[in-house]
Design an enzyme around this catalytic site. Structure first.
Site, PDB file in Angstrom:
ATOM      1  N   HIS A   1       0.853  -1.187   0.000  1.00  0.00           N
ATOM      2  CA  HIS A   1       0.000   0.000   0.000  1.00  0.00           C
ATOM      3  C   HIS A   1       0.889   1.236   0.000  1.00  0.00           C
ATOM      4  CE1 HIS A   1      -2.168   3.210   2.379  1.00  0.00           C
ATOM      5  NE2 HIS A   1      -3.011   3.001   1.396  1.00  0.00           N
ATOM      6  N   ASN A   2       0.564   2.228  -0.867  1.00  0.00           N
ATOM      7  CA  ASN A   2       1.377   3.441  -0.959  1.00  0.00           C
ATOM      8  C   ASN A   2       2.861   3.081  -0.964  1.00  0.00           C
ATOM      9  OD1 ASN A   2      -0.930   4.957  -1.047  1.00  0.00           O
ATOM     10  ND2 ASN A   2      -0.752   5.764   1.029  1.00  0.00           N
TER      11      ASN A   2
ATOM     12  N   GLU B   1       1.586   0.056  -5.690  1.00  0.00           N
ATOM     13  CA  GLU B   1       0.644   1.167  -5.871  1.00  0.00           C
ATOM     14  C   GLU B   1       1.387   2.406  -6.351  1.00  0.00           C
ATOM     15  OE1 GLU B   1      -3.001   3.471  -3.556  1.00  0.00           O
ATOM     16  OE2 GLU B   1      -1.592   2.238  -2.416  1.00  0.00           O
TER      17      GLU B   1
ATOM     18  N   ASP C   1       0.547   6.473  -7.111  1.00  0.00           N
ATOM     19  CA  ASP C   1      -0.345   7.631  -7.067  1.00  0.00           C
ATOM     20  C   ASP C   1       0.244   8.715  -7.955  1.00  0.00           C
ATOM     21  OD1 ASP C   1      -1.690   6.140  -5.285  1.00  0.00           O
ATOM     22  OD2 ASP C   1      -1.382   7.422  -3.543  1.00  0.00           O
TER      23      ASP C   1
ATOM     24  N   HIS D   1       1.707  11.270  -2.145  1.00  0.00           N
ATOM     25  CA  HIS D   1       0.424  11.106  -1.462  1.00  0.00           C
ATOM     26  C   HIS D   1      -0.271  12.453  -1.491  1.00  0.00           C
ATOM     27  CE1 HIS D   1      -1.807   9.088   2.150  1.00  0.00           C
ATOM     28  NE2 HIS D   1      -2.575   9.306   1.108  1.00  0.00           N
TER      29      HIS D   1
ATOM     30  N   GLU E   1      -3.452   4.953  -9.176  1.00  0.00           N
ATOM     31  CA  GLU E   1      -4.430   5.939  -8.697  1.00  0.00           C
ATOM     32  C   GLU E   1      -4.012   7.259  -9.325  1.00  0.00           C
ATOM     33  OE1 GLU E   1      -5.816   7.988  -4.527  1.00  0.00           O
ATOM     34  OE2 GLU E   1      -5.232   5.876  -4.516  1.00  0.00           O
TER      35      GLU E   1
END
Length: 917
Positions: free
Chosen positions: A240-241, A270, A272, A287, A321
């Site tokens: 995650h992240n 992941e 972003d 983030h 994302e």
């Protein structure tokens, strides 16, 4: 530790002028990254004299770092200076041990290799770390307290203590005295003992520290699972992240985290994506709406291209994302899976084996030719169509393919449309969608749709609709991610979601807490592929599974017993230590945590506990449970741990090599324990089972057939086969001399054949069927047609029925509890000795069951007056090739799920696998 052959450190790039045009220095560099976790890293830079040499270096170093035997065995290869650094609080003890081994003891002394031999080092260790518990075990098996064990005694020790009681003795025979001779020759340090077939306490200790007694079944660490199942049938190691090295609000981002995660076997990352700052507005990863630092999108893609398939060749999933539109070149080494054919409802996603070496993109797939607006707010469950950096196409595709092209932001509608279409083209098997309901997902039946759930939502779904969630995860994939309040990047427990079959349980890899330790430990198995095949109950559509169940009819529960004897080199300080043990599995598994007392003295070199064993009585689904052992010092400081799946545990006396908080093998810290994993037996039946085991636990095929008692019937009704064959005798026509079976020789030790054998009806002890070996014993079946149609019954109810004699049944006859045929003492069951197929009996003919002589010896019966007694009763000799009597006794067994054949008396009999009861 990680290894890469391309140098990224800016100072090194400048020193070696790596960015100079046409420079070949880049392919000659090697960086070895070490550290206690994935964040606090140290870089070691190497430069080779020739191209591609660094690739060989990297391959060799990785093979050593990931060697299963090395990571699961005690490491005794240490120098004197390291030993002094390891035990600063016990210098006098170290000096005394060096003196006893005749080694230099001065801190500044040097030691030549010919002096500091392996034998000398072992002697030093034994003086530094005495093992009184080993001598206690040794004396219990040594010959009359002599200073050695014979090979017969060692064979008994190995069979009684080191062998898994669940193993089938036909497939996994017990050790014989001659087989342990090799062990003695390998581990006994005294040659005179070895020549006499004897082993000393030191030799036993070295054997218990060797690879033969590894606490982990090493075959489970290698790639051992079927990789040809559809992708939703696997647990996938996910992060995650991935870019963050610290907290979620103000942590530092780094491309190095992508390398570290991939080299650790992670298969889902992941990204972003956001628009960068003017004037270039080059895409970045960060983030959003936080104070975390930014990294370039192109640097992340380069890191992924370097490390994606070094540890595992199975597919990598990039979970995008997106909050920007951009165009970017895709490294040629990353091969995406293109949607040449649109996925359709009812079709399953390909398997990991079919997608080896490929990149899968998890992103919204568009259905129109223009992109929607970027999401104004970060959300995992966003349904807005999103656009990201465009991936370059394979040679037969259109789009940018020059790897030297720089990323540029899309400033026109045309660029946005192109980027959106190109990104959509590479989204096929993993398309995110908002979860509506289980009914809606079942009706759509689209395996390629994936939904993301925050951990709190996932926990609620499991607690309320666990069965439906399991069924959903059989068909398509789900992703779980941490809740937003975990600003410190802490992790939730992944076990409840694995129990429900959730594939992508994403964790924060920068935080090595207990959930992350569990995640790292579990995915160490199956060759570090990053994929673990889910249990059969979590894959098959014809089975229903509730994680909150208290009993699983198709699974034999396990009982695990562990006794903590001692520890070795647990700390470099003189402190008291203690051990905690627990089981991680289904909600219905034992919840109690056991703890030893603190060691009596502040001794971390060889503390001894030797307390009562800890028993976890009923582990419902052993294949989905793990044993966790953790060592603390008296103040609560973590010293080491180990998490091992129950299915990978080896029974017996074992040394558990401990791991650090980041699951890295520690140098010497270990625990000496005794582990026993066996089939769970309810307490109500433990006495009868133990009594049965004391008589005879498992009959071999030879023993079983040797104990068969033949019958001569008083009357005989014709079977359908006999009516069709005019040459076959009936009950009034005895067989001709040519057809008569050979008459056995007299044998006073075996029961004489008779028309019927009468025995006292007694409750028959039950043996719990083992799930390890497919064949436990044998049955001669006279009505094979009835076996496939045997109705399913409740196992516990069946046991209760079996233990209670039926008042309607004649007490002089042992009957099959599952048989539908009324027992009659004066009837014979026949077997065609000239055929490998058991004939179908006449439904009007009843068979005469006989007690197994191995269970309850029956005295010889007097022959009937109506039939002459045979001249002898000795079974034919195998070596003479004689045939057995066609009238065979029936032996009753509990039905299992296996078939096999056995050659006996010169004929082949086909039988079902059964467990004796």
């Amino acid at each position: 530790m990680s290894v890469r052959s391309h140098q990224q450190h800016p100072k090194v790039r400048n020193v070696f002028n790596l960015d100079f045009p046409n420079s070949d220095h880049l392919v000659k560099t090697l960086t070895v990254v070490t550290g206690p976790d994935m964040v606090n890293l140290t870089y070691h830079n190497f430069f080779a004299y020739k191209e591609k040499v660094t690739q060989n270096w990297a391959a060799d170093i990785l093979s050593i770092a990931y060697n299963p035997s090395r990571n699961n065995a005690l490491d005794m290869d240490r120098s004197l200076s390291i030993i002094y650094k390891m035990f600063p609080a016990d210098k006098k003890r170290v000096e005394g041990a060096l003196a006893s081994a005749h080694l230099p003891k001065g801190k500044g002394d040097t030691m030549k290799p010919d002096i500091f031999t392996e034998a000398a080092f072992k002697l030093f260790l034994m003086s530094l770390c005495p093992r009184p518990e080993i001598y206690e075990i040794f004396t219990s098996y040594s010959a009359k307290a002599k200073p050695y064990m014979t090979k017969e005694s060692l064979a008994k020790f190995v069979n009684e203590k080191q062998r898994d009681s669940r193993l089938n003795e036909e497939l996994f025979p017990r050790f014989r005295p001659d087989q342990v001779k090799a062990l003695i020759e390998k581990y006994e340090p005294c040659s005179s003992n070895s020549n006499r077939g004897q082993i000393s306490p030191e030799g036993l200790l070295f054997y218990l520290m060797g690879p033969e007694t590894s606490v982990v079944i090493l075959d489970k660490l290698a790639k051992c699972q079927d990789m040809s199942q559809p992708l939703p049938h696997y647990l996938i190691k996910s992060s995650h992240n991935t870019y963050l090295t610290a907290g979620q609000f103000s942590g530092v981002s780094s491309p190095e985290m992508y390398r570290q995660c991939l080299l650790a076997g992670c298969r889902c990352l992941e990204l972003d994506c956001w628009k960068g700052k003017p004037p270039d507005e080059e895409p970045i990863i960060t983030h959003g709406f936080t104070m975390t630092t930014e990294i370039l999108f192109k640097d992340v893609i380069e890191a992924i291209a370097e490390s994606a398939f070094k540890t595992s060749q199975y597919p990598v999933i990039l979970s995008f994302e997106n909050h920007c539109v951009c165009v970017c070149a895709w490294p040629p080494s990353l091969k995406c899976v293109f949607s040449h054919e649109q996925m359709k409802p009812g079709l399953q996603i390909p398997s990991p084996a079919e997608l080896m070496g490929k990149i899968l993109i998890k992103n919204k797939k568009g259905s129109h030719g223009k992109p929607s607006q970027a999401c104004p707010k970060k959300t995992e469950e966003s349904e807005q169509p999103i656009v990201t950096a465009s991936a370059g196409q394979e040679p037969n595709q259109t789009g940018p393919t020059n790897p030297e092209d720089q990323c540029v932001t899309g400033g026109t509608a045309g660029q946005e449309v192109t980027a959106y279409e190109e990104m959509s083209a590479i989204v096929n098997y993993i398309q995110p969608t908002k979860f509506i309901s289980f009914d809606n997902s079942r009706k759509k039946n689209k395996s390629y749709l994936i939904s993301s759930f925050v951990e709190t939502k996932g926990e609620s779904m499991i607690s309320k609709t666990a069965v439906e969630f399991v069924e959903y995860n059989k068909r398509q994939m789900s992703r779980i991610y941490p809740k937003g309040t975990r600003m410190d990047s802490s992790n939730y427990s992944p076990q409840p979601f694995w129990n429900a079959g959730c594939q992508m349980v994403a964790l924060n890899y920068q935080t090595m807490d207990f959930p992350m330790q569990h995640n790292m430990s579990l995915f160490e198995f199956n060759g570090r592929t990053g994929y673990l095949l889910k249990h059969d109950l979590l894959r098959r559509s014809d089975k229903k599974f509730d994680p909150y169940c208290e009993r699983i009819d198709t699974i034999v529960a396990n009982t695990l017993t562990i006794k903590i004897y001692s520890g070795q080199f647990l700390s470099d300080k003189s402190v008291k230590t203690g051990v905690e043990v627990e089981i991680i599995g289904l909600p219905g598994d034992p919840k109690k945590k056991y703890r030893t007392r603190w060691s009596t003295t502040p001794n971390a070199i060889n503390p001894v506990w030797n307390e009562e064993p800890f028993v976890f009585e009923k582990i419902l689904l052993p294949d989905m449970a793990s044993l966790r052992v953790v060592v603390h010092e008296e103040g609560g400081k973590f010293l080491g741990h180990r998490i091992i799946p129950i299915e990978a545990l080896q029974s017996g006396f074992q040394h558990i090599c401990l791991r650090s908080e980041s699951n890295m093998p520690l140098t010497l810290p270990a625990l000496f324990v005794y582990i026993e994993v066996k089939d769970y037996i309810p307490a109500a039946f433990a006495g009868t089972v133990q009594a049965k085991l004391s008589i005879h636990y498992s009959l071999s095929f030879t023993e079983l057939f040797a104990n068969v008692v033949s019958l001569e019937p008083e009357t005989k009704a014709p079977s359908p086969v006999e009516e069709a064959d005019t040459t076959t005798g009936t009950q009034d026509t005895p067989p001709t001399p040519e057809e008569a079976p050979p008459e056995p020789e007299p044998n006073m030790d075996s029961p004489s054949p008779a028309n019927t054998i009468s025995v006292e009806a007694e409750p028959i002890p039950i043996i719990q069927p083992s799930v390890v070996g497919p064949i436990q014993s044998v049955e001669h079946v006279t009505e094979p047609e009835a076996l496939p149609n045997t109705p399913d019954v409740d196992p516990e109810a069946a046991i209760a029925t079996e233990l209670t004699p039926d008042p309607k049944v004649d007490s002089t006859t042992c009957t099959d509890p599952n048989s539908n045929v009324d027992p009659t003492p004066n009837v014979d069951s026949t077997l065609d000795v000239n055929s490998n197929v058991v004939p179908t009996p006449d439904p009007d003919v009843e068979s005469t069951p006989v007690a197994d002589p191995a269970i309850a010896p029956v005295p010889p019966s007097e022959p009937s007056s109506s039939d002459p007694a045979p001249e002898d009763s000795t079974p034919p000799d195998d070596n003479e090739g004689n045939t057995s009597d066609s009238s065979m006794s029936r032996i009753y067994f509990k039905k299992l799920n296996a078939y096999s054949t056995s050659q006996k008396f010169g004929h082949t009999y086909t039988f079902k696998g059964f467990s004796l009861f």
